[in-house]
Design a protein around this motif. Structure first.
Motif, PDB file in Angstrom:
ATOM      1  N   ALA A  58     109.119  25.576  15.162  1.00 22.36           N
ATOM      2  CA  ALA A  58     109.188  24.795  16.402  1.00 22.36           C
ATOM      3  C   ALA A  58     108.754  25.659  17.590  1.00 22.36           C
ATOM      4  N   ALA A 106     118.195  22.644  11.225  1.00 17.58           N
ATOM      5  CA  ALA A 106     118.484  24.072  11.063  1.00 17.58           C
ATOM      6  C   ALA A 106     119.983  24.309  10.862  1.00 17.58           C
ATOM      7  N   VAL A 136     113.406  26.878  13.268  1.00 21.66           N
ATOM      8  CA  VAL A 136     113.365  27.239  14.687  1.00 21.66           C
ATOM      9  C   VAL A 136     112.067  27.984  15.025  1.00 21.66           C
ATOM     10  N   VAL A 162     115.451  19.647  15.511  1.00 19.43           N
ATOM     11  CA  VAL A 162     115.453  21.062  15.098  1.00 19.43           C
ATOM     12  C   VAL A 162     116.887  21.534  14.872  1.00 19.43           C
ATOM     13  N   GLY A 163     117.769  21.211  15.839  1.00 18.56           N
ATOM     14  CA  GLY A 163     119.157  21.662  15.752  1.00 18.56           C
ATOM     15  C   GLY A 163     119.873  21.110  14.531  1.00 18.56           C
ATOM     16  N   TRP A 206     107.548  19.202  16.000  1.00 17.32           N
ATOM     17  CA  TRP A 206     108.650  19.044  16.961  1.00 17.32           C
ATOM     18  C   TRP A 206     108.470  19.966  18.172  1.00 17.32           C
ATOM     19  N   PRO A 226     113.154  15.940  19.837  1.00 21.89           N
ATOM     20  CA  PRO A 226     112.703  17.133  19.100  1.00 21.89           C
ATOM     21  C   PRO A 226     113.767  18.229  19.031  1.00 21.89           C
ATOM     22  N   ALA A 227     114.472  18.451  20.169  1.00 22.08           N
ATOM     23  CA  ALA A 227     115.495  19.513  20.174  1.00 22.08           C
ATOM     24  C   ALA A 227     116.618  19.179  19.199  1.00 22.08           C
TER      25      ALA A 227
END
Lengths: 255, 198
Positions: free
Chosen positions: A201, A246, A198, A242-243, A217, A238-239
């Motif tokens: 990013a 992570a 996170v 990352v989600g 990202w 991209p969101a």
């Protein structure tokens, strides 16, 4: 049962990562095709294409390598440095022990994101600079954890027996202290890895050393923010990446 | 902090209820969802769909409401879970049992006798959150177009303005040191454990 569930979730995350990398194998993340600009998600393009006709999936796969490099560097810096300083704090002289603990406390005082921001300002934004900066910040936390948990482990009867038998401090640290504190540190690492994904990013999003050709990202989200209403799938990729990475790492590595 | 504490109490009153699940979800989300995604979502919801605020042309309060909401959303989960964990620990303490034996209901005893412990625990969470608030909120400020301190630091970092960055790092140390000192003093005054208060 929980062990099976976590192994399964780790396999799912690894499978998704492998699928993304396989889908993008041999493709150029910078290849522009204006005739295919802003295509919505389809079977051929699972995340659609951007305003320059670049494949979002291929760009996500390219960004994944950069994110994985950050995670690798974080682990490579934080774990050995944290363990070394933690054990120095336990087995070293009083002066060395104080130095290690003071260093660790000072490192913990500054928020990781801010330390990474300062490092980025000096060295520029790259997986190497961010990975090392976040690794140094995490090393401070591991030092305190290793020192505190190690001191507790030293009071165990089997460790006291080893000391009485004349085992060296290094031997005690490797044979007894390390296996005792490893599960706690692994749980801590799971949250650190998620935070690093996170944080990287976030740093890429705020555009330090902005380069729109870069497939980070966060940088992709920054680049596509202008199409948030016209083509929202540009930001979804991209969101979601990352989600998923992570959240998956945090869930799979925790108990 | 206020909403997180209330959510923590609600989670403890109904351990397997909606509040508990929601606070758990907030913590996981704060660790895994990037802040730019949340900031865009909040922007779309409160500024575009509901039109409650005008982030760029509105009053100063309207301009900072969005970033505050995003930062608060990320901080609510940890406060709620720490409150929940503290109240669970409080319930097994001898003085809590005494309060129950005197006739107080579990809820009333948690409110009347768990409050201090909750404040002490949440004060410890507050220090890193205060550090985060000064510099870590750049993403929210950029999305909502607010020229705050974090956005200024990012500009300084991008233009290699080392004088600003040095001053900022010193300010962060002073800010965190002061916050840590104040919160330690507060904890030593209100902590219900006599050995800490001494």
């Amino acid at each position: 049962m929980p062990a099976k569930r976590h192994a399964l979730s780790l396999l799912v995350v690894a499978g998704l990562v492998a699928l993304l990398l396989l889908a993008a194998r041999g493709s150029d993340p910078h290849a522009i095709d204006l005739l295919r600009a802003l295509e919505p998600p389809s079977l051929a393009q699972p995340f659609g294409t951007d305003h320059l006709g670049r494949s979002i999936a291929v760009r996500l796969a390219d960004g994944l390598w950069r994110t994985l490099a950050v995670l690798f560097l974080l682990t490579a810096v934080a774990i050995p440095a944290g363990f070394a300083l933690g054990f120095l704090a336990i087995f070293g002289s009083e002066a060395i022990s104080r130095f290690a603990i003071c260093f660790a406390r000072a490192g913990v005082a500054v928020p990781t994101f801010i330390l990474a921001l300062a490092a980025t300002a000096v060295f520029g934004l790259s997986p190497v600079s961010v990975g090392i900066a976040i690794g140094v910040a995490a090393a401070a936390q591991y030092t305190l954890l290793a020192a505190e948990l190690g001191r507790t482990a030293l009071k165990e009867h089997f460790v006291l027996a080893s000391v009485a038998l004349g085992v060296s401090p290094v031997g005690i640290a490797i044979r007894h202290v390390l296996p005792t504190i490893a599960p706690v540190l692994r749980r801590h690492l799971s949250t650190d890895l998620a935070r690093a994904v996170v944080a990287y990013a976030g740093l890429a999003f705020i555009g330090l050393g902005a380069d729109t050709g870069r497939s980070d990202w966060g940088a992709m989200a920054w680049e596509y923010r202008a199409w948030v209403f016209e083509a929202p799938w540009l930001l979804f990729g991209p969101a979601a990446a990352v989600g998923v990475l992570a959240g998956g790492l945090s869930y799979a590595m925790d108990d | 902090m206020t909403f997180g504490t209330l959510l923590g109490y609600a989670s403890c009153f109904h351990r397997h209820g909606i509040a508990s699940a929601f606070s758990r979800m907030l913590v996981i989300a704060s660790q895994s969802i990037p802040s730019f995604a949340v900031a865009f979502l909040v922007f779309w919801l409160v500024a575009v769909e509901l039109q409650w605020i005008r982030p760029v042309f509105g009053s100063p309060i309207e301009r900072i409401a969005g970033p505050i909401l995003v930062v608060a959303l990320f901080a609510t989960g940890p406060f709620a879970r720490v409150t929940f964990g503290t109240l669970v620990a409080v319930q097994s303490s001898s003085w809590f049992m005494t309060a129950l034996a005197k006739g107080l209901s579990r809820k009333r005893a948690m409110i009347a006798h768990g409050g201090r412990s909750v404040v002490v625990a949440n004060a410890a969470v507050l220090v890193p959150e205060l550090g985060w608030a000064v510099g870590g909120t750049a993403v929210s400020e950029i999305v909502f177009g607010v020229s705050g301190l974090s956005a200024y630091i990012v500009e300084a970092a991008a233009s290699r303005d080392y004088a600003v960055l040095q001053l900022y790092l010193v300010a962060i140390f002073v800010w965190l040191g002061t916050a840590h000192g104040c919160i330690t003093a507060l904890r030593s005054r209100i902590d219900p454990r006599p050995e800490v208060r001494r």
